[in-house]
Design a protein around this motif. Structure first.
Motif, short mmCIF file in Angstrom:
data_model
loop_
_atom_site.label_atom_id
_atom_site.label_comp_id
_atom_site.label_asym_id
_atom_site.label_seq_id
_atom_site.Cartn_x
_atom_site.Cartn_y
_atom_site.Cartn_z
N PHE A 1 10.02 -26.42 16.93
CA PHE A 1 8.15 -26.31 16.36
C PHE A 1 7.32 -27.14 15.73
O PHE A 1 6.22 -27.03 15.75
N ALA A 2 8.00 -27.54 14.69
CA ALA A 2 6.94 -28.90 13.81
C ALA A 2 6.26 -29.62 14.79
O ALA A 2 5.06 -29.55 14.61
N LEU A 3 6.84 -30.46 15.33
CA LEU A 3 6.08 -31.63 16.46
C LEU A 3 5.15 -31.20 17.09
O LEU A 3 4.18 -31.31 16.94
N PRO A 4 5.34 -30.11 17.89
CA PRO A 4 4.50 -29.67 18.70
C PRO A 4 3.35 -28.71 18.16
O PRO A 4 2.09 -28.68 17.90
N ALA A 5 3.86 -28.48 17.00
CA ALA A 5 2.57 -27.27 16.13
C ALA A 5 1.44 -28.91 15.52
O ALA A 5 0.43 -28.72 15.73
N ALA A 6 2.60 -29.73 15.41
CA ALA A 6 1.20 -30.44 14.09
C ALA A 6 0.38 -31.04 15.22
O ALA A 6 -0.71 -31.86 15.06
N ASP A 7 0.66 -31.36 16.63
CA ASP A 7 0.42 -32.17 18.02
C ASP A 7 -0.84 -31.31 17.94
O ASP A 7 -2.48 -31.60 18.49
N SER A 8 -1.14 -30.07 17.61
CA SER A 8 -2.11 -28.30 18.31
C SER A 8 -3.03 -28.71 17.16
O SER A 8 -3.63 -28.62 17.19
N LEU A 9 -2.57 -28.86 16.17
CA LEU A 9 -2.95 -28.30 14.49
C LEU A 9 -4.44 -29.06 14.43
O LEU A 9 -5.23 -27.91 13.86
N PRO A 10 -5.11 -29.98 15.31
CA PRO A 10 -6.28 -30.55 14.64
C PRO A 10 -7.14 -30.22 15.44
O PRO A 10 -8.47 -29.89 15.62
N SER A 11 -6.95 -29.51 16.66
CA SER A 11 -7.47 -28.58 17.45
C SER A 11 -8.20 -27.09 16.75
O SER A 11 -9.55 -26.87 17.75
N TRP A 12 -7.18 -26.78 16.27
CA TRP A 12 -8.05 -25.78 15.26
C TRP A 12 -8.81 -25.54 13.71
O TRP A 12 -8.39 -24.78 13.09
N LEU A 13 -8.29 -26.72 13.43
CA LEU A 13 -8.87 -27.30 12.28
C LEU A 13 -11.05 -26.47 12.31
O LEU A 13 -11.30 -26.49 13.61
N GLU A 14 -11.47 -26.74 10.96
CA GLU A 14 -12.30 -26.17 10.40
C GLU A 14 -13.74 -27.35 10.86
O GLU A 14 -14.81 -27.23 11.70
N GLU A 15 -12.94 -28.48 10.69
CA GLU A 15 -13.50 -29.44 11.15
C GLU A 15 -13.54 -30.18 12.28
O GLU A 15 -14.40 -31.45 12.35
N ARG A 16 -12.54 -29.69 12.91
CA ARG A 16 -12.58 -30.06 15.18
C ARG A 16 -13.11 -31.79 14.48
O ARG A 16 -13.92 -32.22 15.06
N PRO A 17 -11.60 -32.72 14.50
CA PRO A 17 -11.82 -34.25 14.86
C PRO A 17 -11.81 -34.24 16.62
O PRO A 17 -11.50 -33.54 16.89
N SER A 18 -12.54 -35.14 17.00
CA SER A 18 -12.13 -36.34 18.27
C SER A 18 -10.83 -35.72 18.82
O SER A 18 -10.23 -36.25 17.98
N LEU A 19 -10.73 -35.80 19.92
CA LEU A 19 -9.65 -35.89 20.74
C LEU A 19 -8.61 -37.45 20.27
O LEU A 19 -7.74 -37.86 19.69
N HIS A 20 -9.46 -38.45 20.19
CA HIS A 20 -9.55 -39.27 20.24
C HIS A 20 -8.60 -40.38 19.22
O HIS A 20 -8.13 -40.41 18.83
N SER A 21 -9.70 -39.53 18.33
CA SER A 21 -9.71 -39.92 16.72
C SER A 21 -7.94 -38.96 16.18
O SER A 21 -6.91 -39.57 15.24
N SER A 22 -7.95 -37.91 16.39
CA SER A 22 -6.88 -37.03 16.55
C SER A 22 -5.39 -38.15 16.78
O SER A 22 -3.96 -37.97 16.49
N SER A 23 -5.89 -38.15 17.72
CA SER A 23 -4.31 -38.98 18.46
C SER A 23 -3.68 -40.33 18.15
O SER A 23 -2.79 -40.44 17.84
N ALA A 24 -4.58 -41.34 17.42
CA ALA A 24 -4.29 -42.10 16.77
C ALA A 24 -4.00 -41.94 15.64
O ALA A 24 -2.51 -42.72 15.30
N TRP A 25 -4.23 -41.27 14.46
CA TRP A 25 -4.43 -40.43 14.04
C TRP A 25 -2.62 -40.14 13.25
O TRP A 25 -1.93 -40.56 13.16
N LEU A 26 -2.71 -39.57 14.45
CA LEU A 26 -1.15 -38.99 14.44
C LEU A 26 0.03 -39.81 15.31
O LEU A 26 1.05 -39.47 14.37
N GLY A 27 -0.30 -40.99 16.07
CA GLY A 27 0.44 -42.08 16.43
C GLY A 27 1.08 -42.02 15.32
O GLY A 27 2.16 -42.97 15.05
N PHE A 28 -0.34 -43.10 14.11
CA PHE A 28 0.28 -43.10 13.04
C PHE A 28 1.26 -42.54 12.33
O PHE A 28 2.44 -43.46 11.85
N ALA A 29 0.93 -41.35 11.99
CA ALA A 29 1.93 -40.85 11.69
C ALA A 29 3.02 -40.31 12.06
O ALA A 29 4.13 -40.47 11.48
N GLY A 30 3.15 -40.69 13.30
CA GLY A 30 4.44 -40.45 13.78
C GLY A 30 5.32 -42.31 13.85
O GLY A 30 6.74 -41.66 13.64
#
Length: 398
Positions: A112-141
């Motif tokens: 549950f935790a992994l897909p939740a974190a993968d999806s969470l940027p799409s629900w943030l107030e600041e709504r980061p771009s997909l390419h930026s959030s993907s790069a950062w989550l790749g780093f976090a992984g």
């Protein structure tokens, strides 16, 4: 640069990954050294750890779409705390059933935790771009792949097994706190998910999404095969010891982190499908280069290229998947993606050893790498054929 809320997600995801590695290595060490478990018991705990994301991935994605990823991420992190706490407070680590149950619950939390974190940027107030959030989550992984084993080795040596699991409780507790501090905007998830939830596999209706998930399946099957046989290749084919094996892992990690650093600076690269498919092809080519000879130099070149290709492939896959599905299905597609990864990693362990005993370690690994590269070409051809008839009328209209 990542915003404050995205920074909290990145930090929480990194902590969760590090905590998972510490749990896994601590449990494997307890199984092998304290309980004297053999290959069968180690296989059982590997299945207990890896099976829940395969079985629960699609269900986890639907829960995320309905309730929102923040609530799911916090609940999963707290489940990880509750699973590790008995081992820290009692001698439960001395019991094989308890150790197996610990890893099963940790596996459920990861599902549950992994897909939740993968999806969470799409629900943030600041709504980061997909390419930026993907790069950062790749780093976090990627960071936990290096920091996790190092921290596990230190904590087990300095703190002992029971205090290591107490330390893990703190790590997951901090992750839960950070996830809980994130401000989530109620998105399109709940009502749309309820309306479309009866359509099975609706998240993979797009041929592009199916092709990417299949690519992930082939890639993670190859990773699973190498995870089982790689050390045997180093010892039996290269005729080198554990130090060389550790240095090869370090070379892989250097390639991984170097690309992660590049993507943090130029995340727009992830927008191009060529990055996804080029990195997928490079995974197969680099795996072949790694194991095709008895040369240590070629092995280091191959494993470094392998790390580079993997570092591109993960974030590019996430970007392209989320780009091709509506926000209300982000949880579902991320749950499927993580389930595919877990299933691919787990599948080779069920029979790759017998195949290697019959055909040889090197022959099996070379074949795995070659099939991965070939699957890239076949998937691209199939995707182009499936897309052609649908896109032709649009092309004529233009």
């Amino acid at each position: 640069m990542a915003g404050r809320q995205m920074g909290q997600v990145i930090t929480a995801q990194t902590l969760s990954g590090v905590g998972g590695w510490v749990v896994l290595i601590g449990a494997q060490g307890a199984a092998a050294y304290q309980l004297g478990g053999g290959a069968v018991f180690l296989a059982v705990i590997a299945i207990a750890w890896g099976a829940p994301p395969v079985l629960l991935g699609r269900y986890a994605g639907r829960v995320i779409d309905r309730t929102g990823p923040r609530r799911v991420a916090v609940t999963a992190s707290l489940l990880a705390v509750l699973a590790a706490a008995p081992v820290a407070l009692t001698p439960a680590i001395e019991s094989p059933p308890a150790l197996t149950g610990l890893l099963f619950l940790q596996g459920c939390a990861r599902a549950f935790a992994l897909p939740a974190a993968d999806s969470l940027p799409s629900w943030l107030e600041e709504r980061p771009s997909l390419h930026s959030s993907s790069a950062w989550l790749g780093f976090a992984g990627n960071v936990p792949l290096i920091a996790g084993p190092l921290l596990a080795a230190w904590s087990i040596a300095e703190l002992g097994p029971r205090w290591t699991f107490a330390f893990v409780c703190g790590i997951f507790g901090a992750a839960a706190l950070l996830f809980g501090m994130v401000r989530e905007v109620p998105g399109k998830g709940g009502h749309a998910a309820d309306a479309e939830g009866t359509a099975p596999w609706s998240a993979v209706a797009d041929p592009a999404v199916r092709a990417i998930l299949l690519a992930a399946a082939f890639a993670w099957v190859s990773f699973g095969a190498f995870a089982v046989l790689e050390i045997l290749y180093v010892s039996d084919v290269l005729r080198r010891g554990i130090t060389t094996f550790a240095l090869l892992q370090a070379a892989f990690g250097c390639g991984l982190l170097a690309v992660s650093a590049v993507l943090l600076r130029v995340p727009v690269l992830l927008r191009h499908p060529a990055v996804l498919w080029g990195s997928f092809a490079l995974i197969g080519v680099s795996e072949v280069l790694y194991v095709v000879t008895r040369s240590v130099e070629y092995a280091f070149l191959g494993v470094t290229l392998w790390g580079i290709s993997v570092a591109f492939f993960g974030p590019a896959s996430r970007y392209q998947l989320l780009h091709n599905v509506p926000q209300e299905r982000h949880g579902s597609v991320m749950g499927l993606w993580r389930a595919v990864q877990a299933g691919g990693s787990l599948a080779p362990a069920l029979g790759i050893g017998l195949l290697a005993a019959w055909a040889g370690v090197q022959a099996v690994l070379v074949t795995v790498g070659a099939l991965t590269a070939l699957s890239c070409a076949l998937l691209l051809m199939a995707h182009a054929r499936a897309r052609g008839p649908r896109d032709a009328p649009q092309a004529e209209a233009r």
